[in-house]
Structures are given as structure tokens and as C-alpha cells.
Design a protein around this motif. Structure first.
Motif, short mmCIF file in Angstrom:
data_model
loop_
_atom_site.label_atom_id
_atom_site.label_comp_id
_atom_site.label_asym_id
_atom_site.label_seq_id
_atom_site.Cartn_x
_atom_site.Cartn_y
_atom_site.Cartn_z
N ASN A 103 0.81 -1.23 0.00
CA ASN A 103 0.00 0.00 0.00
C ASN A 103 0.84 1.28 0.00
O ASN A 103 0.33 2.36 0.27
N TYR A 104 2.12 1.15 -0.32
CA TYR A 104 3.01 2.31 -0.24
C TYR A 104 2.66 3.30 -1.35
O TYR A 104 2.63 2.94 -2.54
N PRO A 105 2.41 4.57 -1.01
CA PRO A 105 1.98 5.54 -2.02
C PRO A 105 3.13 6.12 -2.83
O PRO A 105 4.27 6.23 -2.35
N GLN A 106 2.82 6.49 -4.05
CA GLN A 106 3.83 7.06 -4.95
C GLN A 106 4.46 8.32 -4.36
O GLN A 106 5.67 8.53 -4.48
N GLN A 107 3.66 9.15 -3.72
CA GLN A 107 4.18 10.40 -3.16
C GLN A 107 5.25 10.12 -2.10
O GLN A 107 6.28 10.80 -2.04
N SER A 108 5.01 9.12 -1.27
CA SER A 108 6.01 8.77 -0.24
C SER A 108 7.29 8.27 -0.88
O SER A 108 8.40 8.63 -0.47
N LEU A 109 7.15 7.40 -1.88
CA LEU A 109 8.34 6.89 -2.56
C LEU A 109 9.13 8.02 -3.19
O LEU A 109 10.37 8.07 -3.09
N GLN A 110 8.43 8.94 -3.84
CA GLN A 110 9.13 10.05 -4.49
C GLN A 110 9.85 10.93 -3.48
O GLN A 110 10.98 11.37 -3.71
N SER A 111 9.23 11.17 -2.33
CA SER A 111 9.86 11.99 -1.30
C SER A 111 11.12 11.34 -0.77
O SER A 111 12.16 12.01 -0.60
N VAL A 112 11.05 10.04 -0.51
CA VAL A 112 12.22 9.31 0.00
C VAL A 112 13.35 9.31 -1.03
O VAL A 112 14.52 9.55 -0.69
N MET A 113 13.01 9.08 -2.28
CA MET A 113 14.03 9.03 -3.32
C MET A 113 14.62 10.41 -3.60
O MET A 113 15.82 10.55 -3.84
N ASN A 114 13.79 11.45 -3.56
CA ASN A 114 14.28 12.80 -3.84
C ASN A 114 15.35 13.23 -2.85
O ASN A 114 16.40 13.76 -3.25
N LEU A 115 15.09 13.03 -1.57
CA LEU A 115 16.06 13.49 -0.58
C LEU A 115 17.20 12.50 -0.41
O LEU A 115 18.38 12.87 -0.49
#
Length: 255
Positions: A103-115
Motif C-alpha cells: 500500500n506504499y503511495p507514490q508520493q512517499s516513494l518520491q519523497s524518499v528518493m528525492n532526498l
């Protein structure tokens, strides 16, 4: 620790308003380095720099998003403008967003990868360019995690980014060794910080399952970082140092 081994060095430390990053910035500064201290929080950055300067260090705060490429270049430019050069970069800023994989959301993944990834990658790139221009040599260090080595519940995305940083360090050996730039990672295990201590059971849980009988302190992790960016480690590159009191040797689950 107070020495003069970093005299003449200029360091950028991201995410250093508190916790591990603050301790790294403090020890570098008290060791003689000029430090550009970054944090996303204005209050934390200013308070941290003021505290270090009150101890006799030379630390300048710069507030901003360490995942933003334009701001990363601004950090390098500011360090050069204020201190004349950059020789050390610690990509400490990172974000942990828990969530089960299904159930991991795309927004969370993008935030983790961005930083965790983009911020670290481009800090290394922009600092390396500056060091090469200076012909001074230097050190870059990424902050990894034991979750890049051992699976941890609800941290698939975070652990993926930390494992990737260790591979990035190895890859940059090929790119940067000819310029006398070392690139290493430190992988902390459970560490007592302002954030982790918000969990009332954190210290007891990790003390129980860590072979050395306690969670790490920020000093434990900072000491490992300082070694890898110090003159004593000039022939060490592409390596990862785990600081976890032996936890990855047994990998006892906290759950």
C-alpha cells in the motif's frame, strides 16, 4: 573530541540541525574545520550553528531543501564564497517514511528518493566538481543505514535508497579516485536522537536486541564519519562502515 586534524578543511553537512548531523558538524568544527551547516528548519539551523560557535567552532547556517539541485549548488557556492573552498561533504539529510509495500503511495516513494538519493547524488556531483577545480583532493560521505543490509518491516523504500547509496559510493571510486577524492558510507543502526527518543520504548527495545547492550549514541556514529573523512583515511574509499553494536550480525527483529 577536540583536535586540530581538520584545520584548513571546509565541510558541508546537510540535515545537521539536530541528531547525528549536528554531532558531525560540531566535531568537524571543533576539530578545526569551517562548516556550512544545512537544515530545512530555520530555527534548527540557526540554533545548531550558534551552539557550535559558542563552543569555539566556526559554523555558518544555510537553510534550504537538500534535495533541490539549485539549492545544492547554492550550498557549494556559499561555502566557497564564505570559506574559500570545499573539501568535505557529508550527505546526512534523509527522510524515513514507514509503510507496507502493498500500500506504499507514490508520493512517499518520491519523497524518499528525492532526498535520500537525488540530494546525495547531486551534492556529491557538485562538490566533486568544485574539489576538482581546486585540485585539492577531498572526501565525500553518504549516510547509509543497516536497513540497506537487512530487511526491516515497513522500510522497503527507505532500505532500497540506503543500499543504493552504498553502490553509488563504490561507483564513484572509478570516477573520482584520480582526483584524490574518497567516497565512503556509514550505516548506523538504532541511534538515540531527538526523533527516535519520541518513541518511549525505543531505547529499551534496541538495548535488549543489540549485542553490545545499547543503542548507538550520536557520538558513536559521528566518530565513524570523522574517521572516514580524516587524513587517517586517505587510502580508504568505496567502503561502508556499519555502526550498530553488532545488530546486523544477529538481526533480531524489534517487533
Amino acid at each position: 573530541m577536540t583536535t586540530d586534524k581538520f584545520t584548513g578543511q571546509v565541510a558541508i553537512v546537510t540535515g545537521a540541525g539536530q541528531g547525528i548531523g549536528f554531532e558531525i558538524a560540531k566535531q568537524l568544527s571543533l576539530g578545526g574545520a569551517d562548516v556550512l551547516l544545512n537544515d530545512l528548519s530555520y530555527d534548527l539551523a540557526v540554533q545548531a550553528s550558534s551552539a557550535i560557535n559558542a563552543l569555539g567552532g566556526n559554523c555558518h547556517p544555510l537553510v534550504g531543501d537538500a534535495s533541490d539541485i539549485d539549492f545544492i549548488q547554492q550550498m557549494v557556492d556559499e561555502a566557497v564564497h564564505r570559506f574559500g573552498k570545499v573539501t568535505i561533504a557529508i550527505a546526512n539529510a534523509g527522510i524515513t517514511l514507514f509503510g507496507d509495500f502493498l500500500n506504499y503511495p507514490q508520493q512517499s516513494l518520491q519523497s524518499v528518493m528525492n532526498l535520500n538519493l537525488q540530494g546525495s547524488f547531486f551534492l556529491a556531483q557538485r562538490v566533486a566538481r568544485q574539489i576538482i577545480t581546486q585540485k585539492s583532493g577531498g572526501s565525500i560521505l553518504f549516510m547509509s543505514s543497516v536497513t540497506g543490509h537487512q530487511a526491516h518491516q515497513d522500510l522497503a523504500a527507505y532500505g532500497m535508497t540506503k543500499a543504493a547509496l552504498e553502490m553509488l559510493a563504490k561507483s564513484l571510486v572509478v570516477e573520482l579516485s584520480q582526483h584524490q577524492i574518497t567516497v565512503n558510507t556509514v550505516a548506523p543502526g538504532a541511534t538515540l536522537t531527538e526523533r527516535t527518543m519520541e518513541d518511549a520504548g525505543y531505547q529499551n527495545t534496541w538495548s535488549r536486541i543489540t549485542p553490545m547492550g545499547r543503542a548507538a549514541t550520536v557520538e558513536d556514529v559521528a566518530n565513524a564519519v570523522l574517521f572516514l573523512v580524516s587524513p587517517q583515511a586517505r587510502h580508504i574509499t568505496g567502503q561502508n562502515l556499519i555502526v550498530d553494536g553488532g545488530w546486523t550480525a544477529v538481526s533480531t527483529s524489534p517487533y
